[in-house]
Every structure is written in structure tokens, then in C-alpha cells.
Design an enzyme around this catalytic site. Structure first.
Site: not given
Length: 721
Positions: A72, A403, A463, A496, A592
Site C-alpha cells: 500500500n 480490472r 468504472h 474483496y 474503509r
């Protein structure tokens, strides 16, 4: 190209209340009402680090969280820090969301990132590494090995490592070599035994080899030595006749953000490929070195890499702990989370004879809401597209792909459908950050199979997560739609947390048809019925819903707002929530990552609660719920509350209408916001406080474990009926 006047279009039929939004925004709010977004991101990564520090988290999972923290932080520097520096260099620096100069924010980032990297190293050296050794997994140093161990490792070095090493000398005939971003390197000082002259060499640690080399595996446990330590102790073999004076590890981070200048006549793929080549040579933005590096070597690196002392991070331990991803995969079930096995959603479970479920028949019975990874992606989304590819009654498939994996069964289903003669449209977003090269490869694979591949609208990233199947049934065309919160990626769907809605509602079908026409052609659609779409409608639609709750509260009517997102940054949305809070609306925000909103400030946000949940799964779904006087308006979709999502991306939220689905989302939110659930609480000062133990020191309820249990209970309940 979307014209600017269209960007101001109203919400249309999605909400016909005629509110004057400017009139709603007349109350004054204090100037210092936001938290700095960059520091908020670092606070998010600190929450990841706190999971690595937690003794209640299984040990190899703690190692995994250390690797996640490192990964990250790399991306943060490559994108966020790089962006700030680029704006300063180009003279385009503007104040941040809290009104401070980028130079001031960079100084704050540097101080906080230094603190976090030191804490990260300490967690590995003094907590996780010793605990692993007690559990029989040891990472040892060369001086801890006996002669037999060293001999075995030397054999391995000469057979597997030595042939791929490339030492590069630095002298008048050999300029300082290019140092690739995120590579682990050794800076080596040597002395020529004949001339007595000191020289410098750089050696790259091969990234394709295992970072942790196994020494032995016996009854007492398994032992590993780091690859760079193995190499360091064989430098004499690389520089025969030379005296090794010193060696130190270093690692460079470069600007790897891609900036594409688009226009209508440009070939986007060619422009992106050229930019990906330039990415490899981005300017340095961080230099990590071991804390034992001598000043002579450091000065040489600073000079050759053109980097400042502020950008140097001295680490008291091994560099690049992303290598712990490999260590965390060790097969020790006792040191991992108890496995969660995804179940098939109740609506898609096989019939009494265990025959394959008919996905279309199931959707015709009513909307189906699937919750990943608790409910299987393979038996829902993947099965939906694979059945569509096989079904002779299916005429067309349209899908967005942001993705996915190159070997994805999703991509294969689209190829199979095209080869079967169906009309197939894939809207591929090749600008998905760090997936650009992979997306180009499989986009071309789709094109070769006869799929109509388009790359979206100029100036916007696509997106949204949408799939539409057109099927002929008794002479009538029926639309089967899927709107999700996550990518069509079978691999990430296992880690996820996301929702997906399947529906045969013709209203949604027409909405998606119009949206796909806009994305692939020249249509400009101003109205949608059950969707909120960015950049045309989404921001204004959410503001209208928030304003409606504010007015209800002022009128003494019940009100409430609940929002679950990855990031809460957009100032206009935050200000609207502040005003709703001032009117007495209870606002729950479940975030998050980044949150620029300050909750609990008297007179501004005392009715706003902000919680964050991190765990084995990455919380990724987005939910927007409005009380609406007992007639809940609930949406799920792909959009975060960020400028880019609301203004520079094509995003879509779909309204959830089935009472059972609204109840399930409400119950999930109730659990997440409960004081009995393990979570982080955001205070008005921007500090996140972890609440994970009860008064007796026992862990509070883990939301993700609880959700898995609930999903499994639903399946068992159906099996008994």
C-alpha cells in the site's frame, strides 16, 4: 464527447422532487471542516498495521498484513506523493483540500511516513518474526547457520542464483546504472587488490527468485534466509581478486502514475503504451536504505539519483517486506484464518435432482442480490455469463471490464459467445491504474475473437460494473441485467467484499441499454429510471436525497442517512452531510480508507458517526441508504465520494427495491455500526481509535465472520425446507 451543459442535467425520473440545491446550501460552515486526505490515507494504512500488531489475528495473517502495508505504501508514494511533487515542479501546485500548500503537506507526509515505516519494521523484528520462530518458522541470519547449512546454501547459490546476477561497475567507463522502481539492490564498495583503488558496484537482487530461501525443514521447524543475505555472503564469487569493503541494501521508488493526454483523434492504446514505457523512467521520490548504511555510500546515491535527504528512509531491518506475501502462503492451517467456503446464493442453488441451476429462470422469479465473497462469484456472475455464452436464445451480451485477470473465465465466456455468433460488446477501461498493460493484452485478445471492443469516453474512466444479456423468449426480447460494486475478476472476488444485483426488470434493462449506447456510440442520455449515473446525474442525485432527509428532519419527520464507501473526500457531499447533521439527521458513514469528514464536532457534525472495518476481506462495496419517511431509497454501485468518481468517471448506482434485500443491507449496516462489533472509530481530531475488545479483554464480534455464518445459516434453512 459529453458537452458541459449536459453535465448539469437534472436527476430526471430517478427523483422528480424539485429542490433548489443552491437554496439548501445557504448555512455557514467553519473553514477548517475537512481532514487532510493524504494524512487520512496514511491513517488507513496504520489501521492495516494495527492488524499486524494484533495477537488475536492468526500469525501468518499478521505477516500478510505487514506485506499489505508495504505494498500500500509503495503505491501511495508512486501515485499520491508523485502527483504532489509533479504539481510543484510544473508550477501547477494548488492548495490541498484543507487549504495548505503541497510543500507543507509533503513535509507532513514525510514525517508520518517515516514514523509508520519505523513502526512497521519494529512489528516485524520484535513481534511477528519472534512469534513465527516460536511457531517453527524461522528467518535466520547467515551467522546463525552451521557449516552444513552454509554448504547447502552455497550449492543453491551457484546453481540457481549466481547465473542470473548482473553486477554493474561504476567508474569513468561505466556510468551510474539506471535503478528501476521498487527493485531491491545492493550498493557495494570494493578495493582493487593490485591498485588499491576503491570502486563502487550495484547489484540488483533478482525479483524472479524466492525472497526467502529455505535452509532446512525438520522436526524443529522450517528455517529461511533472505535472498539478499545469501547474495551478500557470496560477493567474493562475483568480484574475484577484489576486497569487499562494504555492502548495503537500498530500494528506490519512482513516480509511476500514468498521465494520458486524450483527444478525439488519438489512438488511446498507442498513447497508453508509450506512457507505460515512460513510467519506467519516472523521477525518484523515495530512497529506502538500511539504517547501517555509511555516509560515503549514501552521499553517492543521493548525488547519482538526484534525491534529497528528506526523501531518504533509514529502515532498521530488511527492506521491501512485500516479500512476506510468499512467507504468508506457508501451509500451516493453524496459523491462518479458519477457511470460509463461499456458498451458492440461495436463488442460484441447484434443484432437487442436483442439476445445474438455470440462472435466467432464477432471475425471472425476482431480483437476486449476491454478497461476495460469502456467496460464490463462480456460481453467480461467472455462471450467468457462461450460460449466456452457451444459450442459443441469447442474442447479445454487453459488459464493462475495468480490472480482470488475463486467464479469466469472464473473458473466455465473452470470446465463446462471439465465436458462437452472438453480438458481444466489451467496454474495456485500459486506463485502470497498474493494470494498463494487462488490459491492453486481453483487450486485443477479445478483438481477435470478434468481440466489439470499445474504450469508453474521451476524458473519462469507465468504472461502473455492468453486464447486460439480451435473450429472446417467445418472440420477445428480455433484458437480464447485472450491476455490481466490484470488478469482474474471479481472483479478487475471493478476497474483496462486494454486492451484485441481478434483475430482469425492463426498467433497468432499458437504463443499461441507453448507458451502453452512450458509452459505445454518440448518444447522450439525460434520464435514467432506476440508475444514478456519473458524471451526469450521480452527484446531483445524492445531494437531492441528502437534502430531502435534511428537510424531513427540519419538519420533525423521521430521517436518516447511511453511506458505505471506500473513500469520503468530496467536499460538496461532505458539506451536505454536515448540514443534514445540523438539522438533526442521524448520519452513519462506514468507510474503509480515506475520510476527510470530521464527525462529532458540536454544532456541525455531532449527529455523524464514522466507523471503519478492516479484516480478512477488503471491504469494497458501496451502499447509499436514505430513510425517506419509511420508504427507503437504497442504492448499491461502484462510486466512491471522490471528485474523480463523481466528475471524471462513468459510475453507476442501481436502486435496490426488493424489501428482503433492503432488510439485508439494513441488517448489515446495523451490525457494522454496533458498539459490539470490532471496528475503528473516527474522532473529530482525525484520530482513529480501535475498538476490538470488550470490558473483559475478549475480542468483539468480527463482522466478516458473522456475515459468513449468517449466509451459511440461510443456505441450511433452505436445505431443510
Amino acid at each position: 464527447m459529453i458537452e458541459q451543459d449536459v453535465l448539469d442535467a437534472g436527476l430526471g425520473d430517478a427523483d422528480d422532487d424539485d429542490f433548489d440545491l443552491d437554496e439548501a446550501f445557504d448555512s455557514q460552515l467553519p473553514d477548517n471542516r475537512y481532514l487532510d486526505r493524504e494524512l487520512s490515507w496514511l491513517a488507513f494504512n496504520q489501521r492495516v498495521l494495527e492488524l499486524a500488531e494484533d495477537p488475536f489475528v492468526p500469525l501468518l495473517e499478521r505477516a500478510n498484513f505487514l506485506a499489505i502495508f508495504a505494498s500500500n505504501l509503495d503505491e501511495f508514494f508512486m501515485v499520491r506523493v508523485a502527483g504532489l511533487k509533479r504539481r510543484i515542479v510544473t508550477g501547477l501546485a494548488v492548495p490541498t483540500n484543507v487549504g495548505r500548500s503541497p510543500q507543507e503537506v509533503l513535509a507532513d507526509i514525510s514525517a508520518e511516513a517515516h514514523r509508520l515505516q519505523l513502526r512497521h519494521a519494529d512489528v516485524w523484528l520484535n513481534q511477528v518474526k519472534p512469534a513465527l520462530a516460536e511457531a517453527g518458522i524461522s528467518v535466520v541470519g547467515w551467522d546463525e547457520l552451521d557449516d552444513a547449512d552454509r554448504e547447502r546454501l552455497s550449492d543453491y547459490f551457484h546453481a540457481q542464483v549466481f547465473p542470473v546476477l548482473m553486477p554493474l561497475a561504476v567508474d569513468p567507463a561505466h556510468p551510474f546504472p539506471y535503478i528501476s522502481g521498487l527493485s531491491l539492490n545492493l550498493a557495494i564498495r570494493i578495493r582493487n587488490a593490485r591498485t588499491g583503488r576503491q570502486e563502487f558496484a550495484r547489484l540488483k537482487v533478482p525479483p524472479m527468485l524466492p525472497r526467502f530461501v529455505q535452509v532446512s525443514d525438520g522436526e524443529s521447524g522450517v528455517r529461511y534466509v533472505r535472498l539478499e543475505e545469501l547474495i551478500s555472503n557470496h560477493l567474493g564469487d562475483l568480484f574475484p581478486g577484489m576486497e569487499i569493503l562494504d555492502h548495503h541494501a537500498f530500494r528506490l521508488t519512482r513516480n509511476e502514475d500514468v498521465v494520458i493526454e486524450e483527444d478525439e483523434t488519438e489512438n488511446l492504446i498507442q498513447a497508453l503504451e508509450a506512457e507505460l514505457l515512460r513510467r519506467r523512467f519516472g523521477p525518484p521520490i523515495r530512497l529506502e536504505v538500511g539504517d547501517d548504511m555509511d555516509e560515503l555510500t549514501l552521499d553517492l546515491l543521493l548525488k547519482e539519483l538526484d534525491i534529497t535527504a528528506q526523501e531518504v528512509y533509514r529502515i532498521p531491518g530488511p527492506l521491501d517486506l512485500r516479500g512476506l506475501f510468499d512467507l504468508a502462503r506457508i501451509d500451516r492451517p493453524d496459523l491462518h484464518y479458519t477457511p470460509h467456503v463461499p456458498t451458492t446464493a440461495v436463488a442460484f442453488q441447484p434443484g432437487d435432482n442436483n442439476e445445474r441451476a438455470d440462472i435466467f429462470a432464477s432471475i425471472r422469479k425476482g431480483d437476486v442480490l449476491v454478497h461476495h465473497p460469502y456467496e460464490s462469484f463462480a456460481t453467480s456472475v461467472q455462471a450467468f455469463l457462461e450460460q449466456a455464452a452457451r444459450d442459443p436464445h441469447v442474442l447479445a451480451i454487453k459488459q464493462t471490464l475495468y480490472r480482470t485477470s488475463g486467464d479469466s473465465p469472464i473473458v473466455q465466456a465473452l470470446i465463446d459467445a462471439a465465436e458462437a455468433g452472438k453480438q458481444v460488446l466489451a467496454l474495456v477501461e485500459v486506463k485502470a491504474r497498474f493494470d494498463e498493460a494487462a488490459n491492453i493484452v486481453w483487450a486485443r485478445k477479445l478483438e481477435k475473437a470478434g468481440v466489439h471492443v470499445v474504450y469508453g469516453l474521451v476524458g473519462l474512466k469507465t468504472h461502473c460494473k455492468l453486464a447486460l444479456v439480451i435473450r429472446e423468449e417467445d418472440g420477445v426480447l428480455r433484458h437480464y441485467s447485472h450491476v455490481g460494486t466490484g470488478n469482474y475478476n474471479p481472483k479478487t472476488s475471493r478476497i474483496y467484499e462486494d454486492f451484485g444485483l441481478f434483475t430482469v426488470d425492463p426498467v433497468v434493462g432499458r437504463d443499461l441499454t441507453r448507458l451502453f449506447n452512450e458509452l459505445s456510440g454518440y448518444a447522450i442520455e439525460k434520464k435514467f429510471k432506476r440508475l444514478l449515473v456519473a458524471p451526469l446525474h450521480l452527484r446531483k442525485g445524492l445531494l437531492r436525497h441528502i437534502e430531502k432527509e435534511r428537510r424531513n428532519a427540519l419538519a420533525g419527520k423521521p430521517s436518516g442517512i447511511r453511506i458505505k464507501v471506500n473513500s469520503m473526500v468530496d467536499e460538496q457531499i461532505i458539506d451536505a452531510l454536515y448540514r443534514a447533521s445540523q438539522a438533526g439527521v442521524p448520519v452513519d458513514v462506514w468507510v474503509r480508507g480515506i475520510c476527510s469528514l470530521k464527525p462529532g464536532v458540536p454544532g456541525m457534525s455531532e449527529n455523524i458517526t464514522v466507523r471503519s472495518i478492516l479484516g480478512r476481506y477488503l471491504e469494497h462495496s458501496r451502499i447509499f441508504a436514505f430513510h425517506n419517511q419509511g420508504d427507503p431509497q437504497v442504492y448499491i454501485g461502484s462510486a466512491d465520494m471522490m471528485h474523480r468518481n463523481l466528475d471524471r468517471r462513468v459510475e453507476a448506482l442501481v436502486r435496490v427495491v426488493a424489501p428482503a434485500h433492503i432488510a439485508a443491507l439494513t441488517e448489515l449496516f446495523d451490525r457494522a455500526m454496533s458498539d459490539k462489533t470490532s471496528s475503528w472509530w473516527l474522532g473529530p481530531d482525525g484520530e482513529w481509535t480501535r475498538h476490538h475488545l470488550d470490558e473483559s479483554g475478549k475480542p468483539l464480534t468480527d463482522l466478516q465472520d458473522r456475515t459468513m455464518m449468517s449466509v451459511q445459516r440461510r443456505r441450511r434453512a433452505r436445505a431443510v425446507r
